[in-house]
Enzyme design. Structure first.
Site, PDB file in Angstrom:
ATOM      1  N   ARG A   1       0.764  -1.062  -0.081  1.00  0.00           N
ATOM      2  CA  ARG A   1       0.074  -0.206   0.051  1.00  0.00           C
ATOM      3  C   ARG A   1       0.953   1.184   0.055  1.00  0.00           C
ATOM      4  NH1 ARG A   1      -3.420  -2.670  -2.029  1.00  0.00           N
ATOM      5  NH2 ARG A   1      -5.387  -3.160  -1.016  1.00  0.00           N
TER       6      ARG A   1
ATOM      7  N   GLU B   1      -4.110   8.024  -4.950  1.00  0.00           N
ATOM      8  CA  GLU B   1      -4.285   7.479  -6.296  1.00  0.00           C
ATOM      9  C   GLU B   1      -5.692   8.144  -7.006  1.00  0.00           C
ATOM     10  OE1 GLU B   1      -1.888   3.433  -5.298  1.00  0.00           O
ATOM     11  OE2 GLU B   1      -4.047   3.415  -5.244  1.00  0.00           O
TER      12      GLU B   1
ATOM     13  N   HIS C   1      -1.242   1.272 -10.237  1.00  0.00           N
ATOM     14  CA  HIS C   1      -1.975   0.347  -9.387  1.00  0.00           C
ATOM     15  C   HIS C   1      -2.681  -0.772 -10.235  1.00  0.00           C
ATOM     16  CE1 HIS C   1      -4.005  -0.143  -5.099  1.00  0.00           C
ATOM     17  NE2 HIS C   1      -4.064  -1.477  -5.584  1.00  0.00           N
TER      18      HIS C   1
END
Length: 311
Positions: A234, A263, A285
């Protein structure tokens, strides 16, 4: 039964969701703002969500709601106390992306380790055409074999990475930020030992009170100058300003990231300014998102809905 997808775009348009149609009425919204959610969930029996915040403000209008399905492992976006008070069940999905994230870990590593961007451009710019010798040594690379690979978080994904790293001939060590007892098969070490001994450090841990800001200025200073750092966990596990400085100052050799603190990426992210692909690669991601992983994910959720309603 009415099933409402609140942010279906996070699954991708290429995944077959027709199995849901057999369960009842299905309504799909590509994205939903917090302001749009109350109206969209009013008569829903099931919500399928990814990042949408689920709390009294967003679903207080959902009088028929019985089940919330999260198309992810993390459930920080659920107000579980409120759901319990309302008698609304929730489900998440674990283990669906192990192979995808593991594969992407090695993709990031090989891009950096073998200077793939440089060699691709060397050939495509035709510098290799009629060059003096058959090979080219301007950029050096090393083998994984014989190196020490340090893993932060030896869960399902971390262990899969460890197994493959071992197959490449690496010596694998790991650190458990939560202090879990040693696991069989791999050497558990303290944090300082992992940082100082590892040629490659990869993060596969969840974000919690033990891991937030774990990789900071002090941590990067303890790593080898030749080390490659990979974060597949993360974003907030890493202090991005400190990583930026570590890369700029040569405290570590390179970093590969698939997750960021914010993000999509913010224009204020200090890592934006690092354009040298030998030092840094960031992917948006996507490690979890192979076609197979996303298909598996949505099949699991269909099964969860069937099981919950005994269909």
């Amino acid at each position: 039964m009415k099933i409402v997808f609140l942010d279906a775009k996070t699954i991708g348009d290429d995944i077959d969701l027709s199995a849901y149609d057999a369960l009842g009425e299905v309504v799909k919204y590509g994205f939903s703002t917090s302001e749009e959610v109350p109206e969209r969930v009013k008569d829903a029996d099931v919500l399928v969500i990814n990042k949408i915040e689920i709390n009294e403000q967003t679903i207080g209008t959902a009088k028929n709601l019985k089940l919330v399905c999260v198309t992810a492992t993390g459930t920080n976006n659920l107000d579980k106390e409120y759901l319990e008070k309302r008698g609304i069940a929730w489900r998440n999905v674990a283990g669906y992306s192990t192979e995808s994230v593991t594969q992407h870990t090695f993709a990031l590593l090989f891009y950096l380790l073998e200077k793939m961007r440089y060699y691709d451009e060397y050939v495509k710019t035709e510098k290799y055409v009629n060059d003096t010798i058959f090979t080219h040594f301007a950029e050096h690379f090393n083998e994984i074999s014989g190196k020490t690979w340090g893993i932060i978080g030896l869960g399902t994904i971390g262990r899969r990475v460890a197994d493959i790293a071992k197959a490449f001939g690496a010596h694998v060590i790991y650190y458990s930020a939560s202090g879990r007892s040693a696991q069989e098969g791999y050497e558990q070490v303290d944090f300082d030992t992992l940082l100082s001994k590892s040629d490659i450090v990869s993060v596969h841990a969840p974000l919690n009170e033990y891991t937030k800001d774990l990789m900071n200025k002090e941590a990067f200073a303890k790593m080898k100058k030749t080390a490659i750092f990979l974060n597949l966990g993360r974003g907030p596990i890493v202090v991005e300003q400190d990583l930026c400085e570590a890369l700029e100052n040569g405290e570590i050799a390179a970093a590969g990231l698939d997750v960021l603190c914010e993000e999509p990426m913010s224009e204020t992210n200090p890592l934006v300014k690092i354009k040298d692909s030998r030092k840094l690669i960031i992917t948006p991601h996507i490690a979890w998102a192979s076609v197979e992983a996303r298909t598996r994910l949505m099949q699991i959720i269909v099964g969860q809905i069937k099981e919950f309603f005994a269909l």
